[in-house]
Design a protein around this motif. Structure first.
Motif, PDB file in Angstrom:
ATOM      1  N   ALA A  11       3.082  -7.787   5.118  1.00 21.29           N
ATOM      2  CA  ALA A  11       4.486  -7.734   5.534  1.00 21.29           C
ATOM      3  C   ALA A  11       4.634  -7.161   6.943  1.00 21.29           C
ATOM      4  O   ALA A  11       5.547  -7.545   7.690  1.00 21.29           O
ATOM      5  CB  ALA A  11       5.288  -6.901   4.544  1.00 21.29           C
ATOM      6  N   ALA A  12       3.716  -6.247   7.313  1.00 18.03           N
ATOM      7  CA  ALA A  12       3.770  -5.636   8.640  1.00 18.03           C
ATOM      8  C   ALA A  12       3.130  -6.518   9.709  1.00 18.03           C
ATOM      9  O   ALA A  12       3.195  -6.178  10.901  1.00 18.03           O
ATOM     10  CB  ALA A  12       3.077  -4.274   8.602  1.00 18.03           C
ATOM     11  N   GLN A  20      -1.002  -3.274  -3.511  1.00 17.46           N
ATOM     12  CA  GLN A  20       0.253  -2.980  -2.819  1.00 17.46           C
ATOM     13  C   GLN A  20      -0.019  -2.666  -1.354  1.00 17.46           C
ATOM     14  O   GLN A  20       0.771  -3.033  -0.470  1.00 17.46           O
ATOM     15  CB  GLN A  20       0.969  -1.808  -3.481  1.00 17.46           C
ATOM     16  CG  GLN A  20       2.359  -1.540  -2.876  1.00 17.46           C
ATOM     17  CD  GLN A  20       3.062  -0.347  -3.495  1.00 17.46           C
ATOM     18  OE1 GLN A  20       2.587   0.249  -4.460  1.00 17.46           O
ATOM     19  NE2 GLN A  20       4.208   0.016  -2.931  1.00 17.46           N
ATOM     20  N   LEU A  79       1.697  -4.613   1.812  1.00 19.55           N
ATOM     21  CA  LEU A  79       2.401  -3.951   2.915  1.00 19.55           C
ATOM     22  C   LEU A  79       1.813  -4.352   4.264  1.00 19.55           C
ATOM     23  O   LEU A  79       2.547  -4.551   5.242  1.00 19.55           O
ATOM     24  CB  LEU A  79       2.323  -2.438   2.737  1.00 19.55           C
ATOM     25  CG  LEU A  79       3.208  -1.836   1.635  1.00 19.55           C
ATOM     26  CD1 LEU A  79       2.840  -0.379   1.387  1.00 19.55           C
ATOM     27  CD2 LEU A  79       4.688  -1.949   2.016  1.00 19.55           C
ATOM     28  N   ARG A 113       1.959   3.832   5.029  1.00 19.11           N
ATOM     29  CA  ARG A 113       2.006   3.862   3.570  1.00 19.11           C
ATOM     30  C   ARG A 113       0.765   3.197   2.978  1.00 19.11           C
ATOM     31  O   ARG A 113       0.196   3.689   1.988  1.00 19.11           O
ATOM     32  CB  ARG A 113       3.275   3.143   3.109  1.00 19.11           C
ATOM     33  CG  ARG A 113       3.459   3.056   1.612  1.00 19.11           C
ATOM     34  CD  ARG A 113       3.853   4.374   1.017  1.00 19.11           C
ATOM     35  NE  ARG A 113       4.147   4.231  -0.403  1.00 19.11           N
ATOM     36  CZ  ARG A 113       3.684   5.054  -1.343  1.00 19.11           C
ATOM     37  NH1 ARG A 113       2.939   6.064  -1.019  1.00 19.11           N
ATOM     38  NH2 ARG A 113       3.988   4.865  -2.604  1.00 19.11           N
ATOM     39  N   ALA A 114       0.311   2.129   3.580  1.00 16.01           N
ATOM     40  CA  ALA A 114      -0.889   1.436   3.098  1.00 16.01           C
ATOM     41  C   ALA A 114      -2.126   2.323   3.194  1.00 16.01           C
ATOM     42  O   ALA A 114      -3.007   2.286   2.323  1.00 16.01           O
ATOM     43  CB  ALA A 114      -1.103   0.150   3.886  1.00 16.01           C
ATOM     44  N   ARG A 139       4.988   0.907   7.163  1.00 14.79           N
ATOM     45  CA  ARG A 139       4.294   0.173   6.104  1.00 14.79           C
ATOM     46  C   ARG A 139       2.777   0.341   6.225  1.00 14.79           C
ATOM     47  O   ARG A 139       2.072   0.441   5.216  1.00 14.79           O
ATOM     48  CB  ARG A 139       4.683  -1.305   6.164  1.00 14.79           C
ATOM     49  CG  ARG A 139       6.141  -1.558   5.788  1.00 14.79           C
ATOM     50  CD  ARG A 139       6.586  -2.954   6.128  1.00 14.79           C
ATOM     51  NE  ARG A 139       6.595  -3.177   7.587  1.00 14.79           N
ATOM     52  CZ  ARG A 139       7.093  -4.279   8.160  1.00 14.79           C
ATOM     53  NH1 ARG A 139       7.617  -5.243   7.399  1.00 14.79           N
ATOM     54  NH2 ARG A 139       7.080  -4.411   9.476  1.00 14.79           N
TER      55      ARG A 139
END
Length: 523
Positions: free
Chosen positions: A356-357, A349, A353, A301-302, A298
């Motif tokens: 969330a991580a 987004q 992420l 991806r960020a 994540r």
């Protein structure tokens, strides 16, 4: 991708250079031909002049002048295959390709080119070197070739280890250059061979001086006709400003690796011009998934979602480069997944992420070289600010060379690039992220079991629709689910040159100063 030299000082040391002088005694020919001499200012010295040992940029600038392949890519026709040392070829089945070889071709030492040289070129004795000691990069594209069967003096059958849709492309790709069996075996070692390599190309080596220059002269018996230059000197000028000044002063005819902020200095001179553009290469950031922070997909991806690539290209590249939709290029043809989602810029987004991580601002190291790539430092500084705006704490740590970057544990982000040495995912992303590729094997920064299995299926697949389905799933893995990198943009290769020089750059890092350059064909 730049790969480290095996034993650089030994490969081009004084003892080895004496071999070159002994084998090619007419060094004075290069000086006598000054009226048709081409001088190129480029940024680095070749790690080697043997294509199976290095695919480093400086190597690829020089070796196409010395060697030919059986089949070549036509850079003016979407990288379609065209005849070279093979005049024609036909598929016998999914794993065999018959080729008729060009007759009357001679190597630089005057010996004839035959099917025996082709069989030797693709044998372990060459691909793995004297004593089969290895340390080669050729297996990135040639691992599927089992052998070249000699059918006659000028006919061979290439056998693949399994069904292979890419045999023709492999024979045109990097590391497939044909060498003289007689000369290679006579050399007896990598060191002696690389001091005086023998090919069939339009130019032959007469001198190489470490970090100073590489000098070539025309191969008078070249099968493709008279080379346009009597002599070529690749002069090593590491600093871009110094290369530009050399061009402005008339000391060189062409310079490589030109950055957009230098375009104006050249374009204001009527006798000079800027040429080049996007090439079959992707600039990206490698991510070490062994790092405690980067281990979380994540967060990786960020890092991608936080980047405004269009802004970077507008600010640093005068809007002259495209952003690919994932680690792929349109030249893949039927394998290209055109509808694959574009690389998003979505800071919100990215922040979601990170939450969330459980990311709490832990530092992420960016190991950075000082402008190995054009605009590298300015681009890194811009990305630092974009990451900061999304809540990512990325810190630059300057490095002097790639050896420092690759020292393990890496635990960092670092710059890289990849040329599609075949217009297919197997010649591009797979050679970086497949099990024998840069990330899993050389740097040890990433691995993915499903990706490896899909690539193995792709190598055996010959149906276009099936290959495309497999490739799409591979893209999903490396773009969204488990990214090994952050794709930045399609790379650009720009050059400054004398306007009177009839030369057109191609679609890869390779330079072509032979008689088949498109600028010469235009009359």
């Amino acid at each position: 991708m730049a790969l480290p030299a095996p034993t650089r000082r030994h490969l081009i040391g004084g003892a080895a250079l004496s071999v070159a002088a002994a084998q090619f005694p007419d060094r004075a020919a290069a000086q006598a031909a000054a009226s048709r001499r081409l001088t190129i200012g480029m940024s680095g010295f070749p790690q080697s002049l043997e294509p199976v040992l290095s695919n480093q940029t400086a190597t690829r600038r020089v070796v196409p002048q010395i060697f030919d392949t059986l089949i070549a890519f036509d850079h003016t026709r979407g990288m379609a295959p065209r005849p070279s040392l093979a005049t024609r070829w036909e598929r016998l089945d999914a794993r065999r390709l018959r080729l008729a070889l060009r007759e009357g071709v001679v190597f630089h030492d005057g010996s004839p080119f035959t099917a025996e040289d082709v069989a030797f070129t693709f044998s372990p004795d060459h691909l793995l070197g004297p004593g089969r000691e290895g340390r080669v990069v050729s297996m990135q594209t040639l691992e599927r070739i089992e052998r070249a069967e000699v059918v006659g003096p000028h006919e061979v059958i290439i056998h693949a280890k399994g069904d292979d849709a890419l045999l023709e492309q492999r024979l045109a790709a990097w590391a497939s250059e044909i060498v003289s069996r007689r000369a290679f075996e006579a050399a007896g070692s990598w060191e002696r061979w690389m001091a005086a390599p023998v090919g069939t190309g339009p130019y032959r080596l007469v001198e190489q001086r470490l970090d100073r220059n590489v000098s070539l002269v025309a191969h008078g018996a070249y099968w493709g006709g008279r080379p346009p230059h009597d002599a070529i000197e690749f002069r090593i000028i590491p600093e871009l400003a110094s290369r530009v000044n050399a061009l402005l002063a008339g000391e060189v005819d062409l310079i490589t690796d030109l950055a957009p902020d230098q375009f104006a200095d050249i374009e204001r001179r009527p006798e000079l011009q800027v040429t080049g553009g996007p090439v079959q290469n992707i600039r990206y950031l490698m991510l070490d998934t062994n790092d405690p922070v980067l281990r979380d997909a994540r967060i990786r991806r960020a890092l991608s979602l936080a980047l405004d690539r269009r802004l970077l290209i507008e600010a640093l590249w005068q809007n002259r480069l495209p952003v690919p939709n994932g680690f792929q290029l349109p030249s893949y043809g039927a394998a290209h997944v055109a509808e694959f989602p574009a690389l998003d810029h979505d800071p919100e987004q990215a922040r979601a992420l990170l939450r969330a991580a459980g990311y709490a601002g832990q530092p992420i190291t960016y190991k950075l070289l000082a402008n190995y790539y054009p605009n590298q430092v300015s681009g890194a500084q811009a990305m630092i600010e974009m990451w900061r705006a999304a809540g990512l704490n990325v810190r630059i740590e300057m490095q002097e060379n790639f050896s420092q970057i690759y020292r393990k544990p890496i635990h960092a982000i670092f710059d890289s690039s990849s040329t599609a040495i075949m217009p297919d995912p197997l010649g591009h992303a797979w050679r970086e992220f497949g099990p024998a590729g840069t990330a899993p094997q050389m740097t040890g920064t990433w691995s993915n079991t499903e990706y490896f299995a899909l690539g193995a299926r792709l190598q055996d697949a010959t149906d276009a629709a099936e290959r495309r389905r497999i490739h799409r799933r591979m893209l999903e893995i490396i773009t969204v689910e488990d990214p090994p990198c952050v794709v930045l943009h399609t790379s650009g290769q720009f050059y400054g040159k004398r306007r009177s020089l009839r030369w057109t750059p191609g679609q890869t890092l390779d330079l072509d100063f032979g008689p088949f350059n498109p600028a010469l064909a235009q009359g």
